[in-house]
Design an enzyme around this catalytic site. Sequence first.
Site, PDB file in Angstrom:
ATOM      1  N   GLU A 171      20.672   4.301 113.619  1.00  0.00           N
ATOM      2  CA  GLU A 171      21.241   2.694 114.469  1.00  0.00           C
ATOM      3  C   GLU A 171      22.720   2.840 114.502  1.00  0.00           C
ATOM      4  O   GLU A 171      23.413   1.620 114.021  1.00  0.00           O
ATOM      5  CB  GLU A 171      20.379   1.676 113.983  1.00  0.00           C
ATOM      6  CG  GLU A 171      19.110   1.658 114.133  1.00  0.00           C
ATOM      7  CD  GLU A 171      18.496   0.107 114.146  1.00  0.00           C
ATOM      8  OE1 GLU A 171      19.240  -0.784 113.435  1.00  0.00           O
ATOM      9  OE2 GLU A 171      17.211   0.193 114.420  1.00  0.00           O
ATOM     10  N   GLU A 289      11.415   4.216 114.952  1.00  0.00           N
ATOM     11  CA  GLU A 289      11.104   3.079 114.205  1.00  0.00           C
ATOM     12  C   GLU A 289      10.434   2.135 115.467  1.00  0.00           C
ATOM     13  O   GLU A 289      11.141   1.790 116.532  1.00  0.00           O
ATOM     14  CB  GLU A 289      12.536   2.145 113.669  1.00  0.00           C
ATOM     15  CG  GLU A 289      12.909   2.920 112.315  1.00  0.00           C
ATOM     16  CD  GLU A 289      14.181   1.994 112.004  1.00  0.00           C
ATOM     17  OE1 GLU A 289      14.373   0.728 112.113  1.00  0.00           O
ATOM     18  OE2 GLU A 289      15.147   2.628 111.239  1.00  0.00           O
TER      19      GLU A 289
HETATM   20  O1  AHR Z   1      12.978  -0.968 109.437  1.00  0.00           O
HETATM   21  C1  AHR Z   1      14.147  -1.992 109.020  1.00  0.00           C
HETATM   22  C2  AHR Z   1      15.408  -1.878 109.445  1.00  0.00           C
HETATM   23  O2  AHR Z   1      15.439  -1.985 111.055  1.00  0.00           O
HETATM   24  C3  AHR Z   1      15.954  -0.616 109.426  1.00  0.00           C
HETATM   25  O3  AHR Z   1      16.626  -0.400 108.215  1.00  0.00           O
HETATM   26  C4  AHR Z   1      16.759  -0.394 110.387  1.00  0.00           C
HETATM   27  O4  AHR Z   1      16.963   0.871 111.046  1.00  0.00           O
HETATM   28  C5  AHR Z   1      16.249  -1.350 111.384  1.00  0.00           C
HETATM   29  O5  AHR Z   1      17.429  -2.101 112.109  1.00  0.00           O
END
Ligand code: AHR
Length: 488
Positions: A171, A289
Amino acid sequence: MATIAIDTRRRIDAIDPNIYGNFIEHLGRCIYGGVYDPGSPLSDERGFRKDVMEAVQRLRVPNLRWPGGNFVSGYHWMDGIGSKENRPRRMELAWHTVETNQFGTDEFIEYCRAVGTEPFICVNMGSGTMDEAQNWVEYCNGSEDTYYANLRRQNGHEEPYGVKQWGLGNEVSGSWQIGHKEADEYARAALEFAKVMKWVDPNIQLIACGSCHQDADDMTFNRVVVEKLIDIAEYLSIHMYVNNRDDNYYEYMGTSEHIEKYIRAVRGIIDGAVYHSRHGKKMKIAFDEWNATYSFPHEHPHHQRYTLEDALVVGMFLNAFIRHADAIKIANMAQLVNVIPPIFTSPEDMFLQTIFYPLELYTCENGTVALDAYCDCETFETKRYGKVPYLDVSASFEPDRNRISISVINRHLTDTIPVTIENQHGGLADKGTLFEINGEDIKTVNDFKEKGNVVTQKREINVPSNPFVLELPPHSISMVQAFLNVTM
Ligand code: AHR
């Protein structure tokens, strides 16, 4: 009456098992207290929670992403190797806590081996250097007489770990990220990281960091990264979290449209870049994610309980991954245990959240080839997405067993929907299996005291004819499996 029709000749692509991956981060009690809890009577001699490992094995996790997440952007992997007494305690700035470094690379690999999953390591492209990333690949995969490969041997691991999947940061486009970067800045740096990492081990596969959200700036970020890295990185990482904070059931049920549109837009960016790339190699999507989420542990120490409606949304993500099986080749639910998790522990106990069940069902029961299913049904109205069909569908085929699996989410709040299921190429054998995930109402949760409110029910069904009719109860996920009675 709704209709679903499949044809085993109408194939999308092989379903990559890696779409059922998961993720652990040094965040909250995910690792310390979830995966790793030395001294607990529930842990083995390595400190791994045995009850958690059993649940993880039920999910047949094909790959496990680690160590972050936001955490990785401040993580220096050398802190987490060697004798545990000498590992530094560090201020941890992603989640404002203290990192003890008791769980590092060697423990992660050991855990992956213990639960039968492939490691997927994300490198630090926030505060980390190119050298660190290069050396990490050497530590894990080096087979020659070189410094970092020898360090691994000194730490008791003679054989290279052979870690295949490597993420180029997490991210990075987000302003909250340690070492946040603009698109050009990231893409240039990632290209250089990628070069040296692949020079150390040409067999690794790289996941370039794409956007964390879905707005216009995120799309620009994706485009720049894809154009710059398409000839070196195999995957583009994208993330998506959704929720029902407004407590509007049908808007939440429209999430499938959000997922679908976003995937199509990202595919478009990749297709455009492939057209101009040197070797025309197609980058794949790593949806590394994704989940329904309401709060992170630092905001809400007791964490949320997932409801049945969240489980339906998890089913929608999985259906979308199957429908885009030709583009999405990795996906990781975030996160495995205790942090927005399917598995939830206390020091003495554990339970499986509602969202555990669709993930387990799809991983264990889906076919190996995605089919392009036709669906016709009534719609509901949403503000954000307009008309949305009540049924959300994906289908798959397992040629070795001549078996089709059709997964259908009935999003109707109150009504059973009868559906005619038709196999348009060949007949169907007279027996099948039906798996169903449902609960009393959409807000039903599982908890320590009531562990089985939402689970998967399995039963054998008759398939009297082709087509045949199935009754889909309200707010449910059904997966019907049937056998073809001719060899295709
Ligand atoms: O999964 C939790 C968080 O969400 C992670 O650390 C990040 O990559 C995302 O914003």
